[in-house]
Structures are given as C-alpha cells and as structure tokens.
Design an enzyme around this catalytic site. Structure first.
Site, short mmCIF file in Angstrom:
data_model
loop_
_atom_site.label_atom_id
_atom_site.label_comp_id
_atom_site.label_asym_id
_atom_site.label_seq_id
_atom_site.Cartn_x
_atom_site.Cartn_y
_atom_site.Cartn_z
CB CYS A 169 34.03 40.34 21.49
SG CYS A 169 33.46 40.19 23.20
CG HIS A 195 52.07 43.53 36.64
ND1 HIS A 195 52.97 42.99 37.54
CD2 HIS A 195 52.83 44.13 35.69
CE1 HIS A 195 54.21 43.25 37.14
NE2 HIS A 195 54.15 43.95 36.03
P1 OAD Z 1 57.66 38.55 44.63
O1 OAD Z 1 56.95 37.36 45.17
O2 OAD Z 1 58.68 38.33 43.57
O3 OAD Z 1 58.41 39.30 45.81
C1 OAD Z 1 57.77 39.59 47.02
C2 OAD Z 1 58.71 40.42 47.85
O4 OAD Z 1 58.05 40.81 49.03
C3 OAD Z 1 59.99 39.71 48.28
O5 OAD Z 1 61.10 40.54 48.01
C4 OAD Z 1 59.80 39.51 49.79
O6 OAD Z 1 61.03 39.61 50.49
C5 OAD Z 1 58.91 40.66 50.13
N1 OAD Z 1 58.05 40.47 51.31
C6 OAD Z 1 57.37 39.37 51.69
N2 OAD Z 1 56.64 39.62 52.78
C7 OAD Z 1 56.83 40.91 53.11
C8 OAD Z 1 56.35 41.78 54.14
N3 OAD Z 1 55.50 41.35 55.05
N4 OAD Z 1 56.79 43.06 54.16
C9 OAD Z 1 57.67 43.49 53.23
N5 OAD Z 1 58.15 42.74 52.24
C10 OAD Z 1 57.75 41.47 52.18
O7 OAD Z 1 56.55 39.58 44.18
P2 OAD Z 1 56.65 40.82 43.17
O8 OAD Z 1 57.96 41.50 43.29
O9 OAD Z 1 55.43 41.62 43.39
O10 OAD Z 1 53.61 39.63 37.75
O11 OAD Z 1 56.57 40.09 41.79
C11 OAD Z 1 56.53 40.86 40.63
C12 OAD Z 1 55.64 40.26 39.59
O12 OAD Z 1 56.01 38.90 39.37
C13 OAD Z 1 54.19 40.17 39.99
O13 OAD Z 1 53.47 41.36 39.78
C14 OAD Z 1 53.68 39.12 39.07
C15 OAD Z 1 54.79 38.12 39.20
O14 OAD Z 1 54.93 37.31 38.14
C16 OAD Z 1 52.50 39.46 37.02
O15 OAD Z 1 51.49 38.92 37.46
C17 OAD Z 1 52.61 40.00 35.65
#
Ligand code: OAD
Length: 240
Positions: free
Chosen positions: A131, A120
């Site tokens: 540019c 990402h």
């Molecule tokens: P999310 O915010 O959707 O999910 C975070 C996950 O981490 C959740 O399932 C939580 O339960 C878990 N979580 C939180 N704290 C934790 C911990 N200490 N240990 C283990 N798990 C924990 O984030 P992503 O799945 O990364 O895209 O989101 C995916 C994409 O959505 C991101 O890359 C971003 C966003 O839009 C772009 O920027 C293109």
C-alpha cells in the site's frame, strides 16, 4: 596541508551559499561501516548484490538481515565531531546552507542539522511494498516484517541500486548545488551516481569544491582543494 586548510576555511568564510555532500566516511568515526574498502563487505556479498530490488525479490530475509544489522545501531550510534562541525557551520550560515547526504543512518539529524536532504532515504523508515505506507520504526523488526494495514512485506525506505532517487528531495539538492559558490564534499568515494554527478555540476557552475577524505577518490583530481585526512579531525578545524 595547513595552507590548504586555511584556503578552504577562507573560501567558506567568504561564501554566499554553501552546499555540503556527505557519504559514509563521515559516519565511520561513529562506528558505522563504510560500503567500500576495508570492512565494506557483508558476509562476502558486495553491497551491489544486497542493495537491489532484485536481491530483495530473490531473498528478502537476507536483505532484511543486512538492514536489521544496520538498524540495530539506530538508537545507540551517536554522531561524531564531524557531524557536529557541520551543525556549527549551519548555525553560522542559516538558510545559506544545505546539507545533502547519501547516508541513510540519520546521524546528521541526530546531531542537530536542520537543512538536510537525505537523497538515499533513511533506515529509520519502512515502506510497504503493497500500500506504500511509510513510517518511522525504531523497534527491532523481524527478518520478514509485514504491514499492519495490508499484510504485504515491508522494505527499508531507502534507495537501492537500479532505483530512482526521491524526485522532490533530489530536485532540492540540485537547486542547492546550482546556487552554491562553495561545495564541501566529505567522506564519499564519489563513484555512485547521480550523487557523484553533483560534484561535476558544482564545478560546471564555477563553484569551488573542497573535498575532505581519508584517501584519494574519483573526484580528487578535479576538485579545487583536496584535504586528506579524517573528517572528524579536518571539519572541526575548518569550522574553527
Ligand atoms: P563509500 O563506502 O563508497 O566511501 C566511503 C568514503 O569515505 C571513502 O572514500 C573513504 O576513503 C572515506 N572515509 C572513510 N573513513 C573516513 C573518515 N574517517 N574521514 C573521511 N573520509 C573517510 O561510501 P559512499 O561514497 O557514501 O548507496 O557510498 C555511496 C553510496 O553507495 C551509498 O550512499 C550507498 C552505497 O551503495 C545507497 O545506499 C543507495
């Protein structure tokens, strides 16, 4: 839990190739807010409303303020024990290891992981909307930063909703998942595609999928082993 943890460690110990997919959850313990769930809102906006090319066209100042807030931690936020556990896993596996991350915070690289695919993009990089110039910037940027060469507006070099992923990086991620026999999925809600599709791909290829997450996710019911808890606690234990 103990039994599942042992089983996960055994799968990793016997694996030929390991691929890892991380999401915002692994950085939560470094103080980086996740996108969804508690604290996942920004000034009342859903992330989908801020992180799109349309939002940037409509209100670049608002979008830059969002990312400048996140960029403010670039030099101060440190990786946590979860990131370091993955560095240790890579040290043991060498080129049989690939780390695919959805995170744009650069913390895996800061921790010392080497085989990292940032599917990402990265907030440490800016890209010129005119540019196409790309560069790493660690300094404080104004709310409407301009390109030094052509004076067009700069944008964060990250993937927004409705945009495609960087083709070369994504292709490498697919190759890594295709080749792995264990796929470790950490701290992602598994709702954003195509990244979440890698989980289905790994299972279709008969790899074992180990999920580490604080909560149940969209993928929990299909994975081989689901370990519920903090990545900062579970990852060091598995690697140990
Ligand atoms: P999310 O915010 O959707 O999910 C975070 C996950 O981490 C959740 O399932 C939580 O339960 C878990 N979580 C939180 N704290 C934790 C911990 N200490 N240990 C283990 N798990 C924990 O984030 P992503 O799945 O990364 O895209 O989101 C995916 C994409 O959505 C991101 O890359 C971003 C966003 O839009 C772009 O920027 C293109």
């Amino acid at each position: 839990m103990d039994e599942s943890l042992q089983k996960a460690a055994e799968l990793l110990r016997n694996a030929q190739r390991v691929a890892v997919l991380t999401g915002a959850g692994i950085s939560a313990e470094s103080g980086v807010p996740t996108f969804r769930g508690q604290g996942g809102l920004w000034e009342g906006h859903r992330v989908e409303e801020v992180a799109t090319p349309r939002a940037f066209l409509r209100d670049p100042t608002m979008v830059w303020r969002f990312y400048n807030q996140r960029r403010a931690g670039l030099t101060t936020i440190e990786p946590n024990v979860g990131h370091h556990a993955l560095v240790e896993l890579e040290r043991r596996l060498g080129d049989r290891f690939t780390l695919i991350t959805q995170n744009v915070d650069g913390l895996h690289l800061k921790a010392g992981s080497q085989r990292v695919l940032e599917i990402h993009g990265a907030i440490r990089r800016v890209r010129c909307t005119g540019c196409g110039m790309k560069e790493e910037r660690y300094d404080v940027l104004p709310d409407l930063p301009k390109c030094k060469t052509c004076d067009a507006l700069l944008r964060p070099d990250i993937v927004w909703f409705e945009e495609g992923l960087p083709q070369d990086v994504w292709a490498q991620a697919e190759v890594a998942v295709d080749a792995c026999d264990v796929f470790l999925v950490v701290g992602t809600s598994a709702v954003v595609y195509p990244a979440a599709g890698l989980i289905h791909y790994a299972l279709a290829k008969k790899a074992s999928v180990i999920e580490v997450n604080l909560d149940r996710t969209e993928a929990t019911h299909i994975v081989t082993i689901a370990l519920q808890g903090r990545s900062g606690e579970i990852l060091p234990q598995i690697v140990k």
